[in-house]
Design an enzyme around this catalytic site. Structure first.
Site, PDB file in Angstrom:
ATOM      1  N   GLU A 115      39.986  76.991  87.145  1.00  0.00           N
ATOM      2  CA  GLU A 115      39.019  75.953  87.515  1.00  0.00           C
ATOM      3  C   GLU A 115      38.127  76.464  88.641  1.00  0.00           C
ATOM      4  OE1 GLU A 115      41.241  72.479  88.703  1.00  0.00           O
ATOM      5  OE2 GLU A 115      42.540  72.647  86.948  1.00  0.00           O
ATOM      6  N   LYS A 117      36.695  76.508  92.211  1.00  0.00           N
ATOM      7  CA  LYS A 117      37.173  75.974  93.486  1.00  0.00           C
ATOM      8  C   LYS A 117      35.948  75.363  94.160  1.00  0.00           C
ATOM      9  CE  LYS A 117      39.967  77.123  97.524  1.00  0.00           C
ATOM     10  NZ  LYS A 117      39.168  76.385  98.459  1.00  0.00           N
ATOM     11  N   ASP A 119      33.491  73.635  96.546  1.00  0.00           N
ATOM     12  CA  ASP A 119      33.439  73.631  98.005  1.00  0.00           C
ATOM     13  C   ASP A 119      33.069  72.229  98.486  1.00  0.00           C
ATOM     14  OD1 ASP A 119      33.657  74.626 100.484  1.00  0.00           O
ATOM     15  OD2 ASP A 119      31.758  75.693 100.506  1.00  0.00           O
ATOM     16  N   TYR A 231      40.820  66.667  89.330  1.00  0.00           N
ATOM     17  CA  TYR A 231      41.554  67.799  88.766  1.00  0.00           C
ATOM     18  C   TYR A 231      43.070  67.667  88.838  1.00  0.00           C
ATOM     19  CZ  TYR A 231      41.331  69.166  93.715  1.00  0.00           C
ATOM     20  OH  TYR A 231      41.373  69.161  95.085  1.00  0.00           O
ATOM     21  N   LYS A 319      39.534  83.801  96.143  1.00  0.00           N
ATOM     22  CA  LYS A 319      38.319  83.487  96.901  1.00  0.00           C
ATOM     23  C   LYS A 319      37.236  84.519  96.607  1.00  0.00           C
ATOM     24  CE  LYS A 319      38.401  81.067 100.424  1.00  0.00           C
ATOM     25  NZ  LYS A 319      38.725  80.068 101.331  1.00  0.00           N
ATOM     26  N   CYS A 413      -1.126  75.134 115.787  1.00  0.00           N
ATOM     27  CA  CYS A 413      -0.816  75.313 114.367  1.00  0.00           C
ATOM     28  C   CYS A 413      -1.248  76.725 113.947  1.00  0.00           C
ATOM     29  CB  CYS A 413      -1.560  74.259 113.560  1.00  0.00           C
ATOM     30  SG  CYS A 413      -1.567  74.602 111.794  1.00  0.00           S
ATOM     31  N   CYS A 416      -4.515  76.467 111.536  1.00  0.00           N
ATOM     32  CA  CYS A 416      -5.848  75.984 111.915  1.00  0.00           C
ATOM     33  C   CYS A 416      -6.080  76.014 113.420  1.00  0.00           C
ATOM     34  CB  CYS A 416      -6.063  74.568 111.394  1.00  0.00           C
ATOM     35  SG  CYS A 416      -5.069  73.347 112.256  1.00  0.00           S
ATOM     36  N   CYS A 431       1.247  69.285 112.839  1.00  0.00           N
ATOM     37  CA  CYS A 431      -0.141  69.675 113.080  1.00  0.00           C
ATOM     38  C   CYS A 431      -0.936  68.402 112.814  1.00  0.00           C
ATOM     39  CB  CYS A 431      -0.562  70.770 112.109  1.00  0.00           C
ATOM     40  SG  CYS A 431      -2.347  70.926 112.013  1.00  0.00           S
ATOM     41  N   CYS A 436      -6.469  70.607 108.219  1.00  0.00           N
ATOM     42  CA  CYS A 436      -5.810  71.915 108.357  1.00  0.00           C
ATOM     43  C   CYS A 436      -5.684  72.572 106.969  1.00  0.00           C
ATOM     44  CB  CYS A 436      -4.432  71.699 108.977  1.00  0.00           C
ATOM     45  SG  CYS A 436      -3.371  73.134 108.870  1.00  0.00           S
TER      46      CYS A 436
HETATM   47  S1  IVH Z   1      44.236  72.398  93.441  1.00  0.00           S
HETATM   48  C1  IVH Z   1      48.336  71.312  94.246  1.00  0.00           C
HETATM   49  N1  IVH Z   1      41.901  72.664  92.310  1.00  0.00           N
HETATM   50  O1  IVH Z   1      40.625  73.742  97.628  1.00  0.00           O
HETATM   51  C2  IVH Z   1      46.882  71.225  94.122  1.00  0.00           C
HETATM   52  N2  IVH Z   1      41.968  72.514  94.678  1.00  0.00           N
HETATM   53  O2  IVH Z   1      41.913  75.616  99.510  1.00  0.00           O
HETATM   54  C3  IVH Z   1      46.186  72.043  95.119  1.00  0.00           C
HETATM   55  N3  IVH Z   1      39.766  72.602  95.733  1.00  0.00           N
HETATM   56  O3  IVH Z   1      42.528  71.407  99.417  1.00  0.00           O
HETATM   57  C4  IVH Z   1      44.724  71.972  95.029  1.00  0.00           C
HETATM   58  N4  IVH Z   1      38.597  72.782  93.891  1.00  0.00           N
HETATM   59  O4  IVH Z   1      40.322  70.606  98.441  1.00  0.00           O
HETATM   60  C5  IVH Z   1      42.559  72.530  93.477  1.00  0.00           C
HETATM   61  N5  IVH Z   1      39.913  72.876  91.150  1.00  0.00           N
HETATM   62  C6  IVH Z   1      40.565  72.743  92.301  1.00  0.00           C
HETATM   63  C7  IVH Z   1      39.892  72.713  93.540  1.00  0.00           C
HETATM   64  C8  IVH Z   1      40.647  72.601  94.720  1.00  0.00           C
HETATM   65  C9  IVH Z   1      38.538  72.705  95.204  1.00  0.00           C
HETATM   66  C10 IVH Z   1      40.055  72.535  97.173  1.00  0.00           C
HETATM   67  C11 IVH Z   1      41.007  71.447  97.557  1.00  0.00           C
HETATM   68  C12 IVH Z   1      42.106  72.134  98.312  1.00  0.00           C
HETATM   69  C13 IVH Z   1      41.457  73.416  98.719  1.00  0.00           C
HETATM   70  C14 IVH Z   1      42.500  74.491  98.940  1.00  0.00           C
END
Ligand code: IVH
Length: 676
Positions: A115, A117, A119, A231, A319, A413, A416, A431, A436
């Site tokens: 999945e 991750k 942000d 998720y 990461k 500015c 101008c 400005c 301008c």
């Molecule tokens: S799973 C047991 N899935 O990443 C479940 N986390 O660094 C643990 N996050 O605190 C989390 N996308 O806020 C999971 N597809 C995803 C995610 C996800 C973002 C975040 C989440 C977690 C942090 C951990």
């Protein structure tokens, strides 16, 4: 790492990490990059492996996460809201899998779910008998903050499941976990609006989402474009799917948004392939991801593998390298916007950030430069995410050698030479010269753009050229361009000039709402322009409108009403209008159009639309309702006549039911209006 590390150093490192945790999660004002933070954490873990006897409960490794804010009620989570262990490269993932294999050989045949991750911020959503009853932040994983009212404003979070009355079993009690975030494009539009209004731009999508979720006034949260991807099922009173993949499918069926980029992989090789795809995919998608999450699909096996600290063994975050680099700030330049707003930008020693060479980055506004103490000559952190303009995070104070120079706000500015001024109560500087050339170019660009007069072929390069050649001094001059004035310009031939003149001629037919949009009055975008065009027959009428009269229009508050009145009062704008009228750019809503409206089947009826419709997009349904004499509104009130409900309706549906408003589905609407 050497074995002679002192306990004092360890304590210092702990303190440092706790400080950065607090800056990031509580204040939303991080001072170091995520990558730097991760490095500190890795160093801490290494020390703790060598000296487990030093570990105390206040170590960040023992409590991954944030301190609940005191302003919200605390919520005890029904089960710990776990975190994730990190890997920083593929070797790290293989090492993770090898560890799992040693614990349980069944992992050899395991499938995985990969999945994005996201942000964003974790939220925990409680449903009782299918009704959303409580929403909380993650907090420290045991106790979070009650942000139920704020969560209710997020459209992609269903208030009742299953959405649309489908026949799917929902346990009496179900707790869902997901990530709240803001897309890059929504973030961009939000910031554009904010800058145009002279307010302080937001720093980045994640911090904006965090700040929005923790607003004390849910009305403010409601104005931010927050979304959710679900998720995980944290706990439930009944049967739930037995694999992660099925959990995602189930959540989708219930009406939650689930990332379309989640994928199932039958073995670790497939995960590797996918992780390679993600290296480029991450730049193409409309939300920030800081990695991918690799999860053992079989939830029984996952449970069996257990937990280390706060991290379930069965999942790992791979990461991505941070899209952040350090480079030299060579100089600070300033841009002039359509309304005269002056915005600073960083001129950088070119630096490659994740495969793209970055030469400029935004500095948001002058206050930002001083708040972060950014000086010319500094080494600075620059971040790039997707298509959003790269931005400066802050200086590397330790890299200073004394030669750095504080920035001084220019007096004039750059385009101008007029004095620039700060409006009272605003962050932005302006400005003040309406003539301008830089403002003129931005104004013309906006006037000819697709949502305004839509003059095809008149791109920014041509606009700049025509301004430079002094052929355009205001927007009305567009209609005075002739074959003679264009034919001898560099890059113009007969055909190109003819095409442009034809496009200009065609634009005279644009309806009133488009012309109102094109004028570029502060705060009057497409939606507002349509509202105004409904009430006024032409620009003569609108230019005489009083504040009081404008205030009766849906969505217009004192600020915008004042901007409209002011705009029409300015001598220069009066001249532009009279020039437009002279050349025949003066659309009218005719009497007959108004009379036809009288026979419309939806005359005077107010509609609110919620959820996704099958046959119409949001814009289309609005146009259909309005073309039949009805009105659309974005919020439900006692003045609403009908609520038109599609797939996954939001909180408006519940409110409409509460108020006893007539509910229509798409089919009923089509029948009622004889559209089929
Ligand atoms: S799973 C047991 N899935 O990443 C479940 N986390 O660094 C643990 N996050 O605190 C989390 N996308 O806020 C999971 N597809 C995803 C995610 C996800 C973002 C975040 C989440 C977690 C942090 C951990």
């Amino acid at each position: 790492m050497s074995n002679d590390i002192s306990q004092e150093k360890y304590e210092k490192l702990k303190e440092e990490i706790n400080f950065h945790n607090y800056r990031y999660h509580v204040l939303d004002q991080p001072v170091i990059s995520d990558a730097q933070f991760d490095k500190l954490l890795v160093a801490l873990r290494e020390i703790e492996t060598l000296h487990p006897e030093w570990i105390t409960s206040d170590s960040p490794t023992q409590r991954a996460g944030i301190i609940p804010l005191s302003k919200f009620e605390k919520v005890e989570h029904p089960l710990p809201v776990l975190s994730l262990a990190n890997a920083f490269d593929w070797e790290g993932v293989i090492a993770w899998r090898d560890r799992l294999l040693r614990i349980n050989p069944a992992v050899a045949n395991a499938q995985f779910v990969v999945e994005p991750k996201i942000d964003g911020l974790t939220v925990v959503l409680h449903y009782q008998n299918g009704m959303f009853v409580k929403g909380a932040t993650r907090g420290n994983g045991e106790v979070g903050e009650d942000i139920t009212s704020n969560i209710r404003t997020i459209r992609s979070i269903p208030l009742r499941i299953p959405v649309g009355g489908k026949n799917i079993h929902v346990p009496d009690y179900l707790v869902v976990r997901g990530e709240v975030f803001i897309t890059l494009s929504d973030f961009d539009s939000l910031n554009k609006k904010i800058i145009e209004n002279g307010e302080k731009a937001y720093l980045n999508p994640r911090n904006t989402a965090a700040g929005s979720l923790r607003q004390l006034d849910p009305a403010i949260t409601a104005k931010r474009p927050l979304r959710l991807y679900a998720y995980n099922i944290l706990t439930s009173s009944g049967e739930v799917p037995k694999t992660q993949w099925k959990v995602l499918e189930y959540l989708k069926l219930l009406g939650f948004s689930v990332s379309e980029y989640s994928e199932r992989c039958e073995d670790i090789q497939k995960v590797l392939k996918l992780s390679e795809i993600w290296q480029t995919r991450r730049d193409k998608i409309d939300f920030e991801v800081d990695g991918i999450v690799i999860k053992i699909d079989d939830l029984e096996l996952d449970k069996n593998l257990g937990i280390v600290g706060k991290d379930p063994r069965g999942s790992i975050a791979l990461k991505f390298p941070a899209r952040e680099e350090v480079t030299k700030l060579v100089d600070i330049g300033v841009n002039v916007g359509r309304t005269g707003v002056i915005t600073p930008y960083a001129i950088l020693e070119p630096v490659e950030i994740g495969g793209v060479v970055v030469r400029q980055a935004t500095l948001h506004n002058f206050d930002y430069i001083f708040e972060k103490d950014i000086r010319i000559g500094d080494r600075i952190f620059v971040k790039r995410a997707g298509d959003v303009i790269p931005y400066v995070i802050g200086p590397v104070i330790d890299a200073r050698d004394g030669s750095e120079k504080p920035f001084v706000i220019p007096e004039y500015c750059p385009a101008c030479g007029s004095h620039i001024e700060q409006m009272s109560g605003e962050v932005a500087w302006y400005c003040m010269n309406a003539a301008c050339p830089a403002q003129l170019v931005r104004n013309l660009e906006y006037f000819v753009s697709r949502s305004a007069m839509d003059i095809v072929g008149m791109g920014v390069k041509i606009v700049e050229q025509l301004v430079e050649e002094k052929l355009l001094g205001d927007v009305a001059d567009i209609y005075h361009l002739t074959m003679d004035s264009l034919i001898n310009l560099e890059g113009f031939g007969k055909k190109k000039a003819e095409n442009l003149l034809e496009a200009i001629e065609n634009s005279k037919q644009r309806p009133l709402n488009r012309l109102i949009t094109a004028l570029g009055i502060n705060g009057v975008g497409e939606v507002m322009a349509s509202e105004l065009a409904k009430k006024y027959t032409n620009l003569d009428e609108l230019s005489c409108a009083s504040m009081d009269e404008l205030l009766t229009i849906d969505g217009i508050g004192p600020n915008i009403a004042n901007q409209i009145v002011e705009w029409f009062n300015q001598e220069r704008n009066k001249q532009i209008l009279s020039k437009l009228k002279e050349v025949g750019v003066w659309p009218q809503i005719t009497k007959s159009e108004k009379t036809i409206e009288k026979d419309m089947p939806l005359e005077g009826k107010v509609f609110v639309v919620t959820g996704t419709l099958e046959r119409f997009s949001r814009t289309e349904i609005k146009e259909v309702i309005e073309s039949l004499g009805g009105k659309t509104s974005s919020s439900v009130s006692k003045n609403t006549d009908f609520i038109l409900v599609g797939e996954s309706p939001g909180s408006k549906f519940d409110k409409a039911r509460e108020l006893g408003i007539k509910i229509l589905n798409e089919e009923e609407f089509i029948k009622m209006t004889n559209l089929s």
